[in-house]
Design a protein around this motif. Sequence first.
Motif, mmCIF file in Angstrom:
data_model
loop_
_atom_site.group_PDB
_atom_site.id
_atom_site.type_symbol
_atom_site.label_atom_id
_atom_site.label_comp_id
_atom_site.label_asym_id
_atom_site.label_seq_id
_atom_site.Cartn_x
_atom_site.Cartn_y
_atom_site.Cartn_z
ATOM 1 N N ARG A 44 0.829 -1.209 0.000
ATOM 2 C CA ARG A 44 0.000 0.000 0.000
ATOM 3 C C ARG A 44 0.863 1.258 0.000
ATOM 4 N NH1 ARG A 44 -3.075 -3.159 3.533
ATOM 5 N NH2 ARG A 44 -2.298 -2.087 5.385
ATOM 6 N N LEU A 45 2.041 1.178 0.608
ATOM 7 C CA LEU A 45 2.958 2.313 0.648
ATOM 8 C C LEU A 45 3.866 2.371 -0.582
ATOM 9 C CD1 LEU A 45 4.124 2.188 4.385
ATOM 10 C CD2 LEU A 45 2.399 3.686 3.358
ATOM 11 N N ASN A 46 3.686 1.449 -1.491
ATOM 12 C CA ASN A 46 4.505 1.335 -2.714
ATOM 13 C C ASN A 46 5.982 1.086 -2.423
ATOM 14 O OD1 ASN A 46 2.381 1.682 -4.615
ATOM 15 N ND2 ASN A 46 2.377 3.860 -4.107
ATOM 16 N N LEU A 47 6.272 0.430 -1.316
ATOM 17 C CA LEU A 47 7.642 0.030 -1.005
ATOM 18 C C LEU A 47 7.968 -1.327 -1.612
ATOM 19 C CD1 LEU A 47 7.865 0.983 2.772
ATOM 20 C CD2 LEU A 47 8.926 2.156 0.845
ATOM 21 N N LEU A 48 6.933 -2.073 -1.904
ATOM 22 C CA LEU A 48 7.082 -3.444 -2.363
ATOM 23 C C LEU A 48 5.903 -3.769 -3.252
ATOM 24 C CD1 LEU A 48 8.767 -6.083 -1.773
ATOM 25 C CD2 LEU A 48 7.098 -6.568 0.005
ATOM 26 N N GLY A 49 6.116 -4.655 -4.163
ATOM 27 C CA GLY A 49 5.016 -5.084 -5.017
ATOM 28 C C GLY A 49 5.247 -6.497 -5.502
ATOM 29 N N PRO A 50 4.181 -7.191 -5.829
ATOM 30 C CA PRO A 50 4.349 -8.542 -6.355
ATOM 31 C C PRO A 50 5.014 -8.485 -7.732
ATOM 32 C CG PRO A 50 2.062 -7.862 -6.537
ATOM 33 C CD PRO A 50 2.779 -6.779 -5.797
ATOM 34 N N THR A 51 5.747 -9.515 -8.036
ATOM 35 C CA THR A 51 6.379 -9.628 -9.352
ATOM 36 C C THR A 51 5.321 -9.845 -10.419
ATOM 37 O OG1 THR A 51 8.229 -10.681 -8.237
ATOM 38 C CG2 THR A 51 8.175 -10.854 -10.629
ATOM 39 N N SER A 52 4.359 -10.689 -10.083
ATOM 40 C CA SER A 52 3.261 -10.988 -11.002
ATOM 41 C C SER A 52 2.088 -11.519 -10.192
ATOM 42 C CB SER A 52 3.708 -12.006 -12.057
ATOM 43 O OG SER A 52 4.075 -13.221 -11.430
ATOM 44 N N ARG A 53 1.019 -11.845 -10.910
ATOM 45 C CA ARG A 53 -0.166 -12.434 -10.273
ATOM 46 C C ARG A 53 -0.623 -13.625 -11.093
ATOM 47 N NH1 ARG A 53 -3.349 -9.386 -6.430
ATOM 48 N NH2 ARG A 53 -2.395 -7.376 -6.069
ATOM 49 N N LEU A 54 -1.135 -14.588 -10.379
ATOM 50 C CA LEU A 54 -1.748 -15.729 -11.051
ATOM 51 C C LEU A 54 -3.124 -15.316 -11.566
ATOM 52 C CD1 LEU A 54 -0.901 -18.604 -8.529
ATOM 53 C CD2 LEU A 54 0.126 -18.204 -10.774
ATOM 54 N N PRO A 55 -3.691 -16.048 -12.521
ATOM 55 C CA PRO A 55 -5.046 -15.727 -12.992
ATOM 56 C C PRO A 55 -6.065 -15.687 -11.844
ATOM 57 C CG PRO A 55 -4.024 -17.330 -14.442
ATOM 58 C CD PRO A 55 -3.095 -17.139 -13.279
ATOM 59 N N SER A 56 -5.779 -16.441 -10.785
ATOM 60 C CA SER A 56 -6.682 -16.459 -9.631
ATOM 61 C C SER A 56 -6.540 -15.205 -8.767
ATOM 62 C CB SER A 56 -6.395 -17.697 -8.777
ATOM 63 O OG SER A 56 -5.060 -17.653 -8.311
ATOM 64 N N GLY A 57 -5.524 -14.363 -9.046
ATOM 65 C CA GLY A 57 -5.317 -13.141 -8.282
ATOM 66 C C GLY A 57 -4.238 -13.249 -7.234
ATOM 67 N N TYR A 58 -3.724 -14.472 -7.009
ATOM 68 C CA TYR A 58 -2.658 -14.634 -6.027
ATOM 69 C C TYR A 58 -1.421 -13.837 -6.433
ATOM 70 C CZ TYR A 58 -5.028 -18.505 -3.647
ATOM 71 O OH TYR A 58 -5.913 -19.271 -2.930
ATOM 72 N N ARG A 59 -0.851 -13.165 -5.451
ATOM 73 C CA ARG A 59 0.380 -12.405 -5.699
ATOM 74 C C ARG A 59 1.563 -13.372 -5.728
ATOM 75 N NH1 ARG A 59 -2.571 -9.627 -1.627
ATOM 76 N NH2 ARG A 59 -2.892 -7.426 -2.046
ATOM 77 N N LEU A 60 2.527 -13.087 -6.597
ATOM 78 C CA LEU A 60 3.748 -13.887 -6.672
ATOM 79 C C LEU A 60 4.956 -12.975 -6.485
ATOM 80 C CD1 LEU A 60 2.908 -16.202 -9.717
ATOM 81 C CD2 LEU A 60 2.814 -16.786 -7.279
ATOM 82 N N TYR A 61 5.951 -13.479 -5.768
ATOM 83 C CA TYR A 61 7.148 -12.704 -5.440
ATOM 84 C C TYR A 61 8.385 -13.510 -5.823
ATOM 85 C CZ TYR A 61 3.689 -10.250 -2.693
ATOM 86 O OH TYR A 61 2.571 -9.559 -2.307
ATOM 87 N N ASP A 62 9.382 -12.812 -6.363
ATOM 88 C CA ASP A 62 10.619 -13.472 -6.776
ATOM 89 C C ASP A 62 11.767 -13.095 -5.836
ATOM 90 O OD1 ASP A 62 11.287 -10.878 -7.459
ATOM 91 O OD2 ASP A 62 11.364 -11.249 -9.618
#
Length: 145
Positions: free
Chosen positions: A26-44
Amino acid sequence: MTTELKIGQFAKQVGVNIETIRYYERLNLLGPTSRLPSGYRLYDRDSQRRLRFIKNAQTLGFTLHEIEELLDLRVSSKARCGDVQRKAEAKLKHVEAKVRDLQSLATALQRLIRTCRAGQPTDHCPILQSLEGEKAGTVHATKRR
Protein backbone atom coordinates in the motif's frame (compact mmCIF):
# COMPACT_ATOMS: atom_id res chain seq x y z
CA MET A 1 13.86 -20.01 -14.34
CA THR A 2 12.85 -17.81 -11.44
CA THR A 3 11.06 -19.36 -8.51
CA GLU A 4 8.10 -17.23 -7.51
CA LEU A 5 6.36 -17.61 -4.17
CA LYS A 6 2.81 -16.89 -3.09
CA ILE A 7 2.44 -14.25 -0.39
CA GLY A 8 2.22 -16.75 2.49
CA GLN A 9 5.37 -18.59 1.39
CA PHE A 10 7.11 -15.29 0.77
CA ALA A 11 6.20 -13.96 4.21
CA LYS A 12 7.37 -17.14 5.90
CA GLN A 13 10.66 -17.22 4.01
CA VAL A 14 11.52 -13.64 4.92
CA GLY A 15 10.07 -13.91 8.44
CA VAL A 16 7.33 -11.29 8.35
CA ASN A 17 3.56 -11.24 8.64
CA ILE A 18 1.44 -11.30 5.47
CA GLU A 19 -0.20 -8.05 6.61
CA THR A 20 3.24 -6.43 6.74
CA ILE A 21 3.75 -7.27 3.08
CA ARG A 22 0.33 -5.89 2.19
CA TYR A 23 1.07 -2.73 4.16
CA TYR A 24 4.35 -2.22 2.32
CA GLU A 25 2.50 -2.72 -0.95
CA ARG A 26 0.00 0.00 0.00
CA LEU A 27 2.96 2.31 0.65
CA ASN A 28 4.50 1.33 -2.71
CA LEU A 29 7.64 0.03 -1.01
CA LEU A 30 7.08 -3.44 -2.36
CA GLY A 31 5.02 -5.08 -5.02
CA PRO A 32 4.35 -8.54 -6.35
CA THR A 33 6.38 -9.63 -9.35
CA SER A 34 3.26 -10.99 -11.00
CA ARG A 35 -0.17 -12.43 -10.27
CA LEU A 36 -1.75 -15.73 -11.05
CA PRO A 37 -5.05 -15.73 -12.99
CA SER A 38 -6.68 -16.46 -9.63
CA GLY A 39 -5.32 -13.14 -8.28
CA TYR A 40 -2.66 -14.63 -6.03
CA ARG A 41 0.38 -12.40 -5.70
CA LEU A 42 3.75 -13.89 -6.67
CA TYR A 43 7.15 -12.70 -5.44
CA ASP A 44 10.62 -13.47 -6.78
CA ARG A 45 14.17 -13.21 -5.38
CA ASP A 46 14.31 -9.47 -6.09
CA SER A 47 11.20 -9.02 -3.93
CA GLN A 48 12.85 -11.03 -1.17
CA ARG A 49 15.99 -8.89 -1.39
CA ARG A 50 13.89 -5.70 -1.32
CA LEU A 51 11.90 -6.87 1.71
CA ARG A 52 15.11 -7.81 3.55
CA PHE A 53 16.45 -4.36 2.69
CA ILE A 54 13.35 -2.77 4.24
CA LYS A 55 13.55 -4.88 7.41
CA ASN A 56 17.31 -4.35 7.82
CA ALA A 57 16.92 -0.59 7.33
CA GLN A 58 14.17 -0.56 9.98
CA THR A 59 16.52 -2.38 12.35
CA LEU A 60 18.97 0.50 11.89
CA GLY A 61 16.20 2.95 12.84
CA PHE A 62 15.22 4.25 9.41
CA THR A 63 11.57 5.23 9.05
CA LEU A 64 9.51 3.88 6.17
CA HIS A 65 9.71 7.28 4.50
CA GLU A 66 13.49 7.26 4.81
CA ILE A 67 13.57 3.69 3.50
CA GLU A 68 11.56 4.80 0.48
CA GLU A 69 14.19 7.47 -0.17
CA LEU A 70 16.98 4.90 0.16
CA LEU A 71 15.19 2.55 -2.23
CA ASP A 72 14.84 5.41 -4.71
CA LEU A 73 18.57 6.07 -4.44
CA ARG A 74 19.25 2.38 -4.90
CA VAL A 75 17.58 2.33 -8.32
CA SER A 76 18.56 5.81 -9.51
CA SER A 77 21.29 5.88 -12.14
CA LYS A 78 22.29 9.39 -11.00
CA ALA A 79 22.57 8.57 -7.29
CA ARG A 80 25.96 8.02 -5.70
CA CYS A 81 27.11 6.31 -2.54
CA GLY A 82 27.70 9.76 -1.03
CA ASP A 83 23.96 10.42 -1.25
CA VAL A 84 23.31 7.31 0.82
CA GLN A 85 26.15 8.22 3.17
CA ARG A 86 24.56 11.63 3.90
CA LYS A 87 21.26 9.95 4.78
CA ALA A 88 23.08 7.50 7.07
CA GLU A 89 24.95 10.39 8.72
CA ALA A 90 21.68 12.24 9.33
CA LYS A 91 20.21 9.08 10.87
CA LEU A 92 23.29 8.69 13.07
CA LYS A 93 22.91 12.27 14.36
CA HIS A 94 19.26 11.54 15.16
CA VAL A 95 20.18 8.32 16.97
CA GLU A 96 22.92 10.07 18.94
CA ALA A 97 20.43 12.75 20.02
CA LYS A 98 18.05 10.02 21.17
CA VAL A 99 20.85 8.37 23.14
CA ARG A 100 21.58 11.69 24.88
CA ASP A 101 17.88 12.06 25.70
CA LEU A 102 17.74 8.52 27.08
CA GLN A 103 20.87 9.14 29.16
CA SER A 104 19.20 12.24 30.63
CA LEU A 105 16.11 10.20 31.43
CA ALA A 106 18.23 7.53 33.11
CA THR A 107 19.97 10.17 35.22
CA ALA A 108 16.63 11.69 36.26
CA LEU A 109 15.25 8.27 37.18
CA GLN A 110 18.39 7.39 39.16
CA ARG A 111 18.08 10.69 41.05
CA LEU A 112 14.43 9.98 41.87
CA ILE A 113 15.16 6.43 42.95
CA ARG A 114 17.89 7.66 45.31
CA THR A 115 15.41 10.04 46.99
CA CYS A 116 12.89 7.28 47.57
CA ARG A 117 12.50 5.80 51.03
CA ALA A 118 10.83 2.47 50.46
CA GLY A 119 9.12 2.32 53.85
CA GLN A 120 7.29 5.63 53.72
CA PRO A 121 3.63 5.99 52.65
CA THR A 122 2.98 6.73 48.98
CA ASP A 123 1.55 10.16 49.75
CA HIS A 124 5.15 11.17 50.61
CA CYS A 125 6.78 9.31 47.72
CA PRO A 126 9.16 11.66 45.88
CA ILE A 127 8.78 9.68 42.66
CA LEU A 128 5.01 10.11 42.64
CA GLN A 129 5.34 13.76 43.70
CA SER A 130 7.74 14.39 40.85
CA LEU A 131 5.33 12.86 38.35
CA GLU A 132 2.62 15.20 39.61
CA GLY A 133 4.91 18.24 39.25
CA GLU A 134 5.11 20.64 36.35
CA LYS A 135 8.29 19.11 34.98
CA ALA A 136 8.59 15.34 35.27
CA GLY A 137 12.03 14.11 36.19
CA THR A 138 12.86 16.86 38.64
CA VAL A 139 13.11 16.07 42.30
CA HIS A 140 10.84 18.29 44.33
CA ALA A 141 11.72 19.14 47.91
CA THR A 142 9.61 17.13 50.27
CA LYS A 143 8.92 17.83 53.91
CA ARG A 144 9.88 15.05 56.27
CA ARG A 145 7.40 14.15 58.93
